[in-house]
Design a protein around this motif. Structure first.
Motif: not given
Length: 654
Positions: A17-25, A125-126
């Protein structure tokens, strides 16, 4: 996709989830810059990437501190949304600060645009995952309506929305001020329109959420709904459970989907004919089945209900409950509680004659397989000769109907309990054939959910104690039914039976006990601890088959089955034995029980019950002890005899 995500280990999900959020940011930042500068090539340099790296590092720390990865997405609520809002706002501030420190020359409007895209990507996304999960889950949910739009109804609604069993689609409420309104998105209907709403919304069950309403009113509502052909379940409120008013066992009873089929609904005309206006006697009235029979008989307005029980405490409990039920429901009938043993023929005759009994439901029996296996003579005496005693008393006193409560363990039995119940069936078949004035029948069904000694109360207690939950064998299967269902079947069969008929219920597919244990653990809010999930809460332990226990049970001895007035009840044409042979066997059994001869009792059961295949070793505890004593005494006698013989030879002259 949903299953893959759910099967991921708990430690891996936050990292993904953290990796996905960093990609989105990162994409949000690049998109904000592209919009502000009308292109991408104008701003790509090392200072910009340093600014982005610093922003992502600070944002990761902020998101972790805010607990965004401790929230389970499918349960995400208002607090989680506020946490996302705070995190994204702080991330936008971190971007502005990083731009200043790295001299990346990020325009002042970019953090604002970045904030918008970041909130949409992180929060959106959530939200999409939550909607997808709930949509995928609701495909398999049972559609239900909640009767009661108060606090308890709303609590139930919120609990069911996050559960895996039910999907609430409507509210019903008697309060006119709540009708025609919405509660958390669900419309509140007038109960008078219940049939139209149920048909329109394809509702399978109605759940009563009215813990504050008097019990009499709740029963009245439930009865009205059932009379309209609806399946109704009464659920205790949260406060009731916390205060100990609702029982944890009630929770397990509410999950009747454990049966794998719809509960069998009763036919009113088949019940009233045997009970209404008549004097009814129930033996074993303090047991699980006997007490439920009493509760349901009381609703059909008998002239007099006579309850007989050998246990003083159990008799006191059922008498008190029936008195309270009579008061709550305003039903007028007499209740008489009597201590008595069905093996006492004279006592049974006194009771039947004194109260002019017309219908008897014989539920008195020893039913627990391991205990009867260890008490062979007592089990045979109670289950076989007790049935003979009450049948003889009933026939001599002019009883109209006699119904024996039997079990699927009577079919090709491997244990003493099953053999004694089949022997009792043979006696009933003989009486039904010889005495036409009294209608005699038997009702055979599988395991009863929630009865004393059954797996549901046992598993519930084991889960509450922290485990392990004990299952004898991974392949053991059983047929199951609810206690009310079993009692209704017995009451209906009494009006259909004649000439010693055996009735069985179409119980659907048998349930694997291991699966039942897993399901109950999850229903009670825990996870199963096994090789795939070593961090689970409750372990399932395999203990091995008990003495006399089978891997699976059967309901029929043969394939000769006929239909009845009820589509879910069948009449079995079972093999019988002739009266003369039966009388000889009963005479021998009486003598064997009187002399406490376990081996003889078992030998008689083998001759009477054609398909009885007992264990080779006798499991009776007392008989085993006596055998050891007899063996020791015999050895001592032999040694003494040899000693005397040897001494005589020594004193003889050469």
């Amino acid at each position: 996709m949903t299953r893959i995500w759910l099967n991921l280990k708990k430690a891996h999900k936050p990292a993904l989830m953290l990796a996905f959020d960093m990609l989105m940011l990162s994409l949000a930042f690049l998109l904000a810059m592209a919009i502000r500068l009308n292109g991408v090539s104008e701003f790509l340099d090392w200072q910009l990437f340093a600014c982005l790296a610093l922003t992502l590092g600070v944002t990761s720390f902020i998101f972790l501190r805010l607990g965004l990865y401790r929230t389970i997405i499918r349960y995400m609520g208002q607090k989680a949304i506020i946490a996302v809002l705070q995190g994204v706002t702080l991330s936008a501030g971190a971007l502005a600060l990083a731009s200043y420190l790295t001299t990346a020359g990020v325009p002042r409007s970019v953090p604002v645009i970045y904030w918008c895209f970041a909130f949409i990507s992180v929060g959106g996304s959530r939200w999409l995952v939550r909607i997808y999960y709930q949509t995928a889950l609701e495909i398999h949910k049972t559609r239900v309506a909640i009767y009661g739009a108060g606090t308890a109804g709303l609590q139930m609604y919120k609990a069911l929305v996050h559960g895996q069993l039910y999907k609430p689609v409507a509210f019903f409420d008697d309060n006119t001020s709540k009708q025609m309104t919405f509660i958390d998105g669900l419309f509140v209907y007038n109960p008078a329109d219940v049939l139209d709403v149920v048909a329109d919304k394809d509702i399978a069950e109605v759940l009563l959420a009215m813990p504050g309403v008097p019990r009499r009113r709740r029963r009245e509502i439930a009865r009205t709904l059932r009379e309209r052909g609806l399946l109704v379940k009464a659920i205790p409120g949260v406060e009731e459970l916390l205060n100990g008013v609702g029982d944890a066992e009630d929770i397990s009873k509410a999950y009747e989907n454990i049966l794998g089929r719809e509960p069998v609904e009763p036919k009113r005309d088949l019940i009233s004919g045997s009970i209404s206006g008549k004097v009814v006697l129930v033996t074993g009235a303090g047991g699980s089945i006997g007490s439920e029979l009493c509760r349901q008989i009381s609703q059909w307005e008998p002239a007099h209900l006579v309850v007989v029980e050998s246990s003083e405490y159990a008799l006191y409990q059922i008498e008190r409950e029936l008195m309270q039920q009579r008061q709550d429901e305003g039903v007028q009938f007499e209740v008489t509680a009597l201590l008595g043993d069905v093996r006492d023929n004279e006592r049974m005759k006194e009771i039947i004659t004194g109260f002019s009994v017309r219908t008897i439901y014989h539920a008195a029996a020893y039913k627990h397989v391991p205990l009867v296996e260890q008490n062979v003579v007592t089990g045979a005496d109670n289950n076989v000769l007790g049935t003979l005693s009450i049948l003889e008393a009933a026939e001599s006193c002019g009883v109209e109907q006699f119904v024996l409560i039997s079990t699927d363990k009577a079919v090709r039995p491997t244990n003493v309990m099953g053999a004694t119940k089949r022997f009792a069936e043979l006696i009933c078949q003989d009486f039904g054939r010889r005495f036409s004035k009294m209608r005699v029948c038997m009702v055979r069904f599988g395991n009863v959910i929630g009865s004393s000694g059954s797996v549901i109360p046992l598993f519930t207690a084991q889960v509450n104690a922290g485990g392990p939950v004990t299952v004898t064998h991974p392949k053991v299967t059983r047929y199951f039914m609810t206690i009310p269902e079993a009692a209704q079947l017995v009451l209906q069969a009494g009006n259909m039976g004649q000439n010693g008929d055996v009735f069985v219920l179409d119980m659907g597919e048998p349930v694997r006990i291991y699966d039942l244990a897993e399901r109950l653990i999850r229903i009670m809010g825990h996870s199963v601890k096994d090789e795939e999930n070593p961090d689970g809460d409750i372990e399932i332990s395999l203990t091995g088959l008990r003495p006399g226990e089978k891997l699976y049970e059967e309901l029929l001895l043969g394939d000769n089955v006929l239909g009845t007035e009820h589509p879910m009840i069948m009449r079995a044409e079972e093999e019988r034995i002739d009266s003369r042979t039966l009388q000889v066997l009963l005479g021998e059994l009486k003598w064997a029980c009187k002399s406490r001869d376990c081996e003889k009792v078992r030998e008689i059961l083998c001759r009477a019950v054609k398909d009885y295949t007992p264990r080779k070793k006798m499991a009776d505890v007392v008989w085993g002890r006596l055998e050891v004593e007899r063996s020791c005494t015999q050895r001592e006698g032999d040694v003494r005899a040899l000693s005397l013989v040897g001494g005589g030879d020594a004193n003889r002259a050469p």
